[in-house]
Design an enzyme around this catalytic site. Structure first.
Site, PDB file in Angstrom:
ATOM      1  N   HIS A 401       0.936  -1.157  -0.162  1.00 12.96           N
ATOM      2  CA  HIS A 401       0.148   0.173   0.071  1.00 12.96           C
ATOM      3  C   HIS A 401       0.873   1.280  -0.077  1.00 12.96           C
ATOM      4  O   HIS A 401       0.990   2.010   0.991  1.00 12.96           O
ATOM      5  CB  HIS A 401      -0.823  -0.019   1.082  1.00 12.96           C
ATOM      6  CG  HIS A 401      -2.029  -0.890   1.105  1.00 12.96           C
ATOM      7  ND1 HIS A 401      -2.122  -2.244   1.655  1.00 12.96           N
ATOM      8  CD2 HIS A 401      -3.308  -1.075   0.385  1.00 12.96           C
ATOM      9  CE1 HIS A 401      -3.004  -2.882   1.362  1.00 12.96           C
ATOM     10  NE2 HIS A 401      -3.986  -2.165   0.629  1.00 12.96           N
ATOM     11  N   HIS A 405       1.003   1.319  -5.804  1.00 14.76           N
ATOM     12  CA  HIS A 405      -0.333   0.756  -5.792  1.00 14.76           C
ATOM     13  C   HIS A 405      -1.271   1.792  -6.252  1.00 14.76           C
ATOM     14  O   HIS A 405      -2.092   1.550  -7.117  1.00 14.76           O
ATOM     15  CB  HIS A 405      -0.612   0.207  -4.343  1.00 14.76           C
ATOM     16  CG  HIS A 405      -2.066  -0.142  -4.289  1.00 14.76           C
ATOM     17  ND1 HIS A 405      -2.706  -1.038  -4.938  1.00 14.76           N
ATOM     18  CD2 HIS A 405      -2.948   0.569  -3.424  1.00 14.76           C
ATOM     19  CE1 HIS A 405      -4.054  -1.229  -4.776  1.00 14.76           C
ATOM     20  NE2 HIS A 405      -4.230  -0.359  -3.778  1.00 14.76           N
ATOM     21  N   HIS A 441      -7.252   7.077  -2.924  1.00 10.77           N
ATOM     22  CA  HIS A 441      -8.138   5.931  -2.212  1.00 10.77           C
ATOM     23  C   HIS A 441      -7.308   5.164  -1.018  1.00 10.77           C
ATOM     24  O   HIS A 441      -7.905   4.801  -0.119  1.00 10.77           O
ATOM     25  CB  HIS A 441      -8.689   4.876  -3.286  1.00 10.77           C
ATOM     26  CG  HIS A 441      -7.464   4.006  -3.523  1.00 10.77           C
ATOM     27  ND1 HIS A 441      -6.482   3.918  -4.522  1.00 10.77           N
ATOM     28  CD2 HIS A 441      -7.409   2.518  -3.091  1.00 10.77           C
ATOM     29  CE1 HIS A 441      -5.684   2.893  -4.546  1.00 10.77           C
ATOM     30  NE2 HIS A 441      -6.303   2.021  -3.639  1.00 10.77           N
ATOM     31  N   ASP A 442      -5.966   5.382  -0.862  1.00 12.29           N
ATOM     32  CA  ASP A 442      -5.208   4.743   0.200  1.00 12.29           C
ATOM     33  C   ASP A 442      -4.121   5.601   0.799  1.00 12.29           C
ATOM     34  O   ASP A 442      -3.255   5.128   1.365  1.00 12.29           O
ATOM     35  CB  ASP A 442      -4.281   3.249  -0.354  1.00 12.29           C
ATOM     36  CG  ASP A 442      -5.336   2.193  -0.632  1.00 12.29           C
ATOM     37  OD1 ASP A 442      -6.188   2.163   0.450  1.00 12.29           O
ATOM     38  OD2 ASP A 442      -5.003   1.147  -1.254  1.00 12.29           O
ATOM     39  N   ASP A 570      -9.115  -1.443  -7.832  1.00 17.29           N
ATOM     40  CA  ASP A 570      -8.164  -1.789  -6.639  1.00 17.29           C
ATOM     41  C   ASP A 570      -7.674  -2.866  -6.579  1.00 17.29           C
ATOM     42  O   ASP A 570      -6.589  -3.132  -5.943  1.00 17.29           O
ATOM     43  CB  ASP A 570      -9.068  -1.143  -5.531  1.00 17.29           C
ATOM     44  CG  ASP A 570      -8.494  -1.210  -4.324  1.00 17.29           C
ATOM     45  OD1 ASP A 570      -7.406  -1.108  -4.198  1.00 17.29           O
ATOM     46  OD2 ASP A 570      -9.042  -1.506  -3.076  1.00 17.29           O
TER      47      ASP A 570
END
Length: 673
Positions: A401, A405, A441-442, A570
């Protein structure tokens, strides 16, 4: 029973119990003079007078007429006491009116529920009793039109209680046809709507009034403790409407169907309609651990030595590194991005070329291709600063992560946005929202799962109440980073309403990446989009264009498409070319190994015990992940977006992992020969 009284003492006949419903005939001599009155006989208790006639057939005809007339009527009337006893004991509210709409009877349940006493209603016309104004005129017109034609009517009707409250009733009116084909009665029968704790199903009360002594209209209205709830129609949810329809259908269904509908209702009343029950593959610990670790929010068994992840302030780079603009990207970096519009694009080559800053470089190119700066009315320099600020808050120490990514998910998102069916469904604001959501998103992912954070009692878990902890943090932090400094505020020049719409779409997509609602999102997508589209294609070849457009562009379905898009982006690693798939599998495994190590050091519950670096079979974990999460989701996404190349990679990769597992290998690759 017919008693013909000639000489037998009349009082002795009436003293017999069975004489209550008998017809007693007085046989008299033919009068010599003018006809005498029958009143003395009637007052004495006789029902009928018969003049002596020596003709046998005349006597027989008289007896036949008595049997078919008065005797049969007596038998019918004998049942009335039993019927009214049932009405008195019934828990359903019953109202009986005659053909002139004058109330003849109400039962105790009616009195109790509606607040009236019998004396206040009997003898009054229905029009004199206050009615709810909630009933629409066309409803009453439809009711009257239907029943006057001899047809049964069933529907929702409002009645007004004595205290003024309106009660919603489910009414069923059945006309009863009498002699001559005329409607003699109206029978309305309804049962209360049952909840999950309902009493055993009771036999339906059948009310049949066959005597012309009661040419009445009967309303059997449903009244229950749920009536007030069902009258609250302003905020009624679709699932509640479905349950109400099924409840109504039960009323006229045979017992086997009604029992099956009971089971349907039990399923529908759960709050997790689209999520399968876990533990369907108990024989596979890899699947159980993987699913449990990704789809739960922790066991909450805290140790005395809690591992605290603090809520940190976002990190902003102190200086702007290269590139200054899209045109300033170094040639060797630009070369690695030449085929960034291809699914087989190698993100790891870019990661190496740009020294682990792929998000900024790839973001500049992809955002330029989709005209993001033009849509947001922001300079490219602002976009560059924003990309750098977001990338600076990804943890480069995470094996999986990290910003590579994020760049990979952004790349997959851009690829999906170019598919024809996706373009037909989404507008430019949706495309911009998807690219931004993929980028952030992360952000600030700690390399640990939600379950770990909840078990460790982290500040993030406390802040977000153990619910979608990381996803909530990613979305919130992204907007903090963006709006804190004008130099990287890509939303600064947007009109307020458009910004609100964009912001909501970004948040919704980021939250959709949380795995606890994985099956809910996939099943909604299939049922709301794929199945209707398939039905159109089956019925009309390629389907009616307007109907297809309606399905694709409805606001609710656009949301489902965006959720499905980012979810597939994802976790698309198993659909990448084999070498990329293997690399991602190694990275996620290492991150899970590190979490297990940390859980053991901190005496925390081990969320995924199979991810022990000393014993774990990576091929088995990949097989489980593909089986449980990937196959069905990408089958659905492929059916929508047409992705044969991805499905071929998925098939190849699954066979690769399967081969390693069959050879009892636990590693990423087979040993060199």
């Amino acid at each position: 029973m017919i008693n013909v009284c000639l000489c037998f003492p009349f009082r002795s006949i009436r003293a017999v119990t069975s004489s209550e419903n008998t017809v007693i005939v007085a046989v008299v001599k033919r009068p010599d003079r003018e006809e005498a009155s029958v009143m003395p006989l009637i007052k004495s208790g006789f029902n009928r007078r018969y003049v002596e006639n020596p003709n046998m057939m005349a006597c027989y005809n008289e007896l036949l007429q008595l049997e078919r007339g008065e005797v049969l009527a007596q038998f019918k009337l004998r049942a009335c006491n039993a019927i009214f006893t049932a009405l008195e004991q019934s828990q359903e509210a019953i109202e009986i009116t005659n053909e002139d709409q004058v109330i003849q009877y109400v039962n105790p349940a009616y009195e109790s529920i509606m607040g009236y006493q019998q004396g206040e209603l009997i003898g009054k016309e229905i029009t004199e009793v206050p009615k709810s104004e909630k009933n629409k005129p066309d409803l009453l017109e439809t009711m009257n039109s239907c029943i006057q034609k001899g047809k049964e009517w069933q529907g929702i009707y409002y009645a007004k209680k004595k205290n003024g409250d309106s009660v919603q009733q489910n009414v069923k009116i059945t006309p009863v046809i009498g002699q001559g084909g005329k409607i003699r009665h109206y029978v309305s029968i309804h049962r209360p709507l049952h909840d999950q704790n309902k009493a055993p199903r009771l036999p339906r009360l059948q009310l049949v009034f066959l005597s012309r002594q009661f040419p009445e209209k009967i309303f059997l209205s449903t009244h229950s403790s749920m009536a007030r709830i069902h009258s609250m129609t302003i905020m009624i949810a679709p699932i509640t409407k479905v349950i109400n329809i099924i409840n109504a259908a039960q009323e006229s269904s045979p017992m086997p169907v009604a029992e099956a509908l009971d089971r349907v209702l039990e399923i529908l009343r759960t709050t997790e309609l689209y999520s399968p029950q876990l533990g369907t593959k108990e024989e596979d610990p890899h699947t159980n651990d993987l699913v449990g670790g990704l789809m739960t929010d922790g066991l909450r068994r805290l140790s005395g030595n809690e591992y605290i992840f603090a809520v940190k302030q976002p990190h902003l780079p102190s200086h702007l590194a290269m590139p200054l603009s899209l045109n300033d990207i170094p040639p060797h970096v630009a070369q690695t991005m030449e085929n960034e519009d291809s699914w087989d694009f190698d993100i790891f080559n870019l990661e190496t070329a740009c020294l682990k800053r792929p998000l900024t470089y790839l973001g500049l190119k992809i955002f330029s291709r989709f005209g993001v700066c033009e849509f947001l009315s922001c300079p490219e320099a602002t976009l560059r600063s924003w990309l750098q600020g977001i990338e600076a808050n990804y943890h480069s120490t995470n094996s999986y992560h990290n910003s590579s990514h994020a760049a990979d998910v952004m790349h997959a998102t851009a690829y999906f946005l170019c598919k024809e069916r996706v373009k037909q469904s989404l507008e430019q604001i949706d495309e911009v929202a998807a690219l931004i959501a993929a980028t952030v998103h992360d952000v600030d992912h700690p390399g640990r799962t939600n379950s770990f954070l909840c078990n460790a009692g982290s500040e993030l878990a406390i802040l977000y109440n153990d619910t979608a902890v990381l996803e909530s943090h990613h979305a919130a932090l992204a907007f903090q980073i963006t709006t804190r400094d004008d130099k990287c505020n890509i939303f600064k020049n947007m009109e307020r309403n458009e910004y609100r719409t964009l912001r909501q779409a970004i948040i919704d997509m980021v939250l959709a990446t949380e795995m606890t609602k994985h099956f809910e999102h996939v099943n909604k997508f299939v049922n709301s989009i794929n199945k209707p589209l398939a039905a159109l294609e089956e019925n009309g070849g390629i389907g009616d264009e307007e109907s297809v457009k309606g399905i694709l562009t409805s606001p609710d379905n656009r949301i489902l498409v965006k959720r499905m898009l980012i979810k597939c982006a994802d976790i698309s690693n198993p659909c990448r070319p084999l070498e990329l798939c293997i690399e991602w599998a190694g990275r996620i495994s290492e991150e899970y190994f590190a979490q297990t190590d940390e859980e053991k050091r901190q005496s925390l519950p081990v969320v995924m015990p199979v991810f022990d670096r000393n014993t774990c079979s990576i091929p088995k974990s990949q097989i489980s992940f593909i089986d449980y999460f990937i196959t069905d989701m990408f089958d659905a996404w492929d059916a929508f977006a047409d992705l044969p190349n991805l499905m071929q990679h998925l098939d190849n990769n699954f066979k690769y992992w399967k081969d390693l597992d069959e050879r009892k290998l636990h590693s990423l690759r087979p040993p060199p020969e």
